[in-house]
Design an enzyme around this catalytic site. Structure first.
Site, PDB file in Angstrom:
ATOM      1  N   GLY A 187       0.772  -1.244   0.000  1.00 32.07           N
ATOM      2  CA  GLY A 187       0.000   0.000   0.000  1.00 32.07           C
ATOM      3  C   GLY A 187       0.799   1.287   0.000  1.00 32.07           C
ATOM      4  N   ASP A 229       1.618   3.073   4.675  1.00 35.03           N
ATOM      5  CA  ASP A 229       0.489   3.820   4.112  1.00 35.03           C
ATOM      6  C   ASP A 229      -0.433   4.369   5.189  1.00 35.03           C
ATOM      7  OD1 ASP A 229      -0.389   1.297   4.886  1.00 35.03           O
ATOM      8  OD2 ASP A 229      -1.200   0.735   2.933  1.00 35.03           O
ATOM      9  N   ASP A 262      -3.828   2.052  11.381  1.00 33.44           N
ATOM     10  CA  ASP A 262      -5.244   1.876  11.712  1.00 33.44           C
ATOM     11  C   ASP A 262      -5.296   1.402  13.162  1.00 33.44           C
ATOM     12  OD1 ASP A 262      -8.026   1.630  10.978  1.00 33.44           O
ATOM     13  OD2 ASP A 262      -7.734  -0.493  10.663  1.00 33.44           O
ATOM     14  N   LYS A 313      -5.558   6.760  11.644  1.00 33.75           N
ATOM     15  CA  LYS A 313      -6.960   6.768  12.118  1.00 33.75           C
ATOM     16  C   LYS A 313      -6.937   6.601  13.626  1.00 33.75           C
ATOM     17  CE  LYS A 313      -8.826   4.044   8.326  1.00 33.75           C
ATOM     18  NZ  LYS A 313      -9.509   2.772   8.059  1.00 33.75           N
ATOM     19  N   PHE A 330     -13.014   3.743   5.595  1.00 35.79           N
ATOM     20  CA  PHE A 330     -12.106   2.910   4.807  1.00 35.79           C
ATOM     21  C   PHE A 330     -11.738   3.658   3.538  1.00 35.79           C
ATOM     22  CE2 PHE A 330     -10.684  -0.439   2.012  1.00 35.79           C
ATOM     23  CZ  PHE A 330      -9.868  -1.164   2.869  1.00 35.79           C
TER      24      PHE A 330
HETATM   25  P1  5GP Z   1      -3.457  -1.968  11.285  1.00 37.23           P
HETATM   26  O1  5GP Z   1      -2.656  -3.179  11.595  1.00 37.23           O
HETATM   27  O2  5GP Z   1      -2.856  -0.670  11.748  1.00 37.23           O
HETATM   28  O3  5GP Z   1      -4.878  -2.122  11.744  1.00 37.23           O
HETATM   29  O4  5GP Z   1      -3.632  -1.915   9.733  1.00 37.23           O
HETATM   30  C1  5GP Z   1      -2.607  -1.675   8.903  1.00 37.23           C
HETATM   31  C2  5GP Z   1      -2.907  -2.078   7.499  1.00 37.23           C
HETATM   32  O5  5GP Z   1      -4.311  -2.311   7.244  1.00 37.23           O
HETATM   33  C3  5GP Z   1      -2.527  -0.938   6.594  1.00 37.23           C
HETATM   34  O6  5GP Z   1      -1.159  -0.993   6.291  1.00 37.23           O
HETATM   35  C4  5GP Z   1      -3.415  -1.192   5.407  1.00 37.23           C
HETATM   36  O7  5GP Z   1      -2.815  -2.130   4.574  1.00 37.23           O
HETATM   37  C5  5GP Z   1      -4.685  -1.778   6.008  1.00 37.23           C
HETATM   38  N1  5GP Z   1      -5.689  -0.735   6.217  1.00 37.23           N
HETATM   39  C6  5GP Z   1      -6.105  -0.193   7.384  1.00 37.23           C
HETATM   40  N2  5GP Z   1      -7.037   0.764   7.180  1.00 37.23           N
HETATM   41  C7  5GP Z   1      -7.205   0.829   5.839  1.00 37.23           C
HETATM   42  C8  5GP Z   1      -8.020   1.641   4.991  1.00 37.23           C
HETATM   43  O8  5GP Z   1      -8.801   2.522   5.386  1.00 37.23           O
HETATM   44  N3  5GP Z   1      -7.901   1.409   3.663  1.00 37.23           N
HETATM   45  C9  5GP Z   1      -7.069   0.467   3.135  1.00 37.23           C
HETATM   46  N4  5GP Z   1      -7.056   0.330   1.823  1.00 37.23           N
HETATM   47  N5  5GP Z   1      -6.285  -0.304   3.903  1.00 37.23           N
HETATM   48  C10 5GP Z   1      -6.357  -0.125   5.240  1.00 37.23           C
END
Ligand code: 5GP
Length: 176
Positions: free
Chosen positions: A42, A98, A101, A129, A150
Site C-alpha cells: 500500500g 500507508d 489503523d 486513524k 475505509f
Molecule cells: P493496522 O494493523 O494498523 O490495523 O492496519 C494496517 C494495514 O491495514 C494498513 O497498512 C493497510 O494495509 C490496512 N488498512 C487499514 N485501514 C485501511 C483503509 O482505510 N484502507 C485500506 N485500503 N487499507 C487499510
C-alpha cells in the site's frame, strides 16, 4: 456502472504534505545516511513521492507483509511475505507505511526490525486513524489524521483495486 470513490485528499493536498514531510526528514537526518524501508504494497506510491522529496543520500529497501483479518480490518497476525534485501544493523531506518489503523501491523513490524540492531528506527505514515487505535504507535512523520472510514487510492486498495487512483478517496457507502 461502479461509482468512483469520493475524494477525501486530492492530488495537490497530498503533494504539498508529502513535500513538507520530505523537508522535515531532510532536516532531521542531515549528515546521516538513511535506509528507507517501504512496507508493501500500500505505501509504494507515497514512498515514491516521499523519497523524491528527501534531499539526502539514502538507500531504499522493501518489506512485503500480509496482515490477516477480514477484507477491511486487521487481526494483528502479520506474515512477512518478502524480507529486506540487506541487513539494517547500525543503520538509520525510516519505515514508510500507508496507514496506521489499529497499529497492530506496525507494532509487529517495528518489534521485528528492532531485533535486527538498527542505529535508529522512525516511522513515516501517510494516514492515521486515531479512533481505531488498539496499540499506540509513535508516528514520527504523519501525513494526515483521518476519521474512521475505509480509504482507497494513492496505493491503497480494496480487494486489490483502486491503487492507481491519484487521490485518497472513500468507497461509496464506505464499505468498512
Ligand atoms: P493496522 O494493523 O494498523 O490495523 O492496519 C494496517 C494495514 O491495514 C494498513 O497498512 C493497510 O494495509 C490496512 N488498512 C487499514 N485501514 C485501511 C483503509 O482505510 N484502507 C485500506 N485500503 N487499507 C487499510
Amino acid at each position: 456502472m461502479t461509482a468512483l470513490p469520493q475524494v477525501l485528499l486530492d492530488e495537490a493536498t497530498l503533494a504539498a504534505r508529502v513535500r513538507e514531510l520530505g523537508a522535515a526528514i531532510t532536516r532531521d537526518y542531515r549528515e546521516r545516511e538513511l535506509v528507507v524501508v517501504v512496507v508493501l504494497k500500500g505505501s509504494f506510491m507515497f514512498a515514491a513521492d516521499l523519497i523524491r522529496a528527501i534531499d539526502l543520500p539514502l538507500q531504499v529497501d522493501f518489506l512485503g507483509v500480509r496482515s490477516y483479518g477480514d477484507s477491511t480490518t486487521s487481526s494483528g497476525v502479520v506474515q512477512i511475505t518478502s524480507d529486506l534485501s540487506s541487513p539494517v544493523e547500525d543503520k538509520d531506518v525510516l519505515v514508510v507505511e500507508d496507514i496506521v489503523d489499529t497499529g497492530l501491523t506496525l507494532r509487529f513490524l517495528l518489534e521485528n526490525l528492532e531485533t535486527r540492531g538498527p542505529c535508529s528506527i522512525k516511522l513515516a505514515a501517510l494516514l492515521h486513524k486515531p479512533a481505531r487505535t488498539v496499540v499506540p504507535v509513535q508516528i514520527d512523520y504523519r501525513g494526515f489524521e483521518i476519521e474512521d472510514v475505509f480509504v482507497v487510492g494513492y496505493g491503497l486498495d480494496h480487494a486489490q483495486r483502486h491503487r492507481n487512483l491519484p487521490y485518497v478517496g472513500m468507497l461509496p457507502g464506505n464499505e468498512s
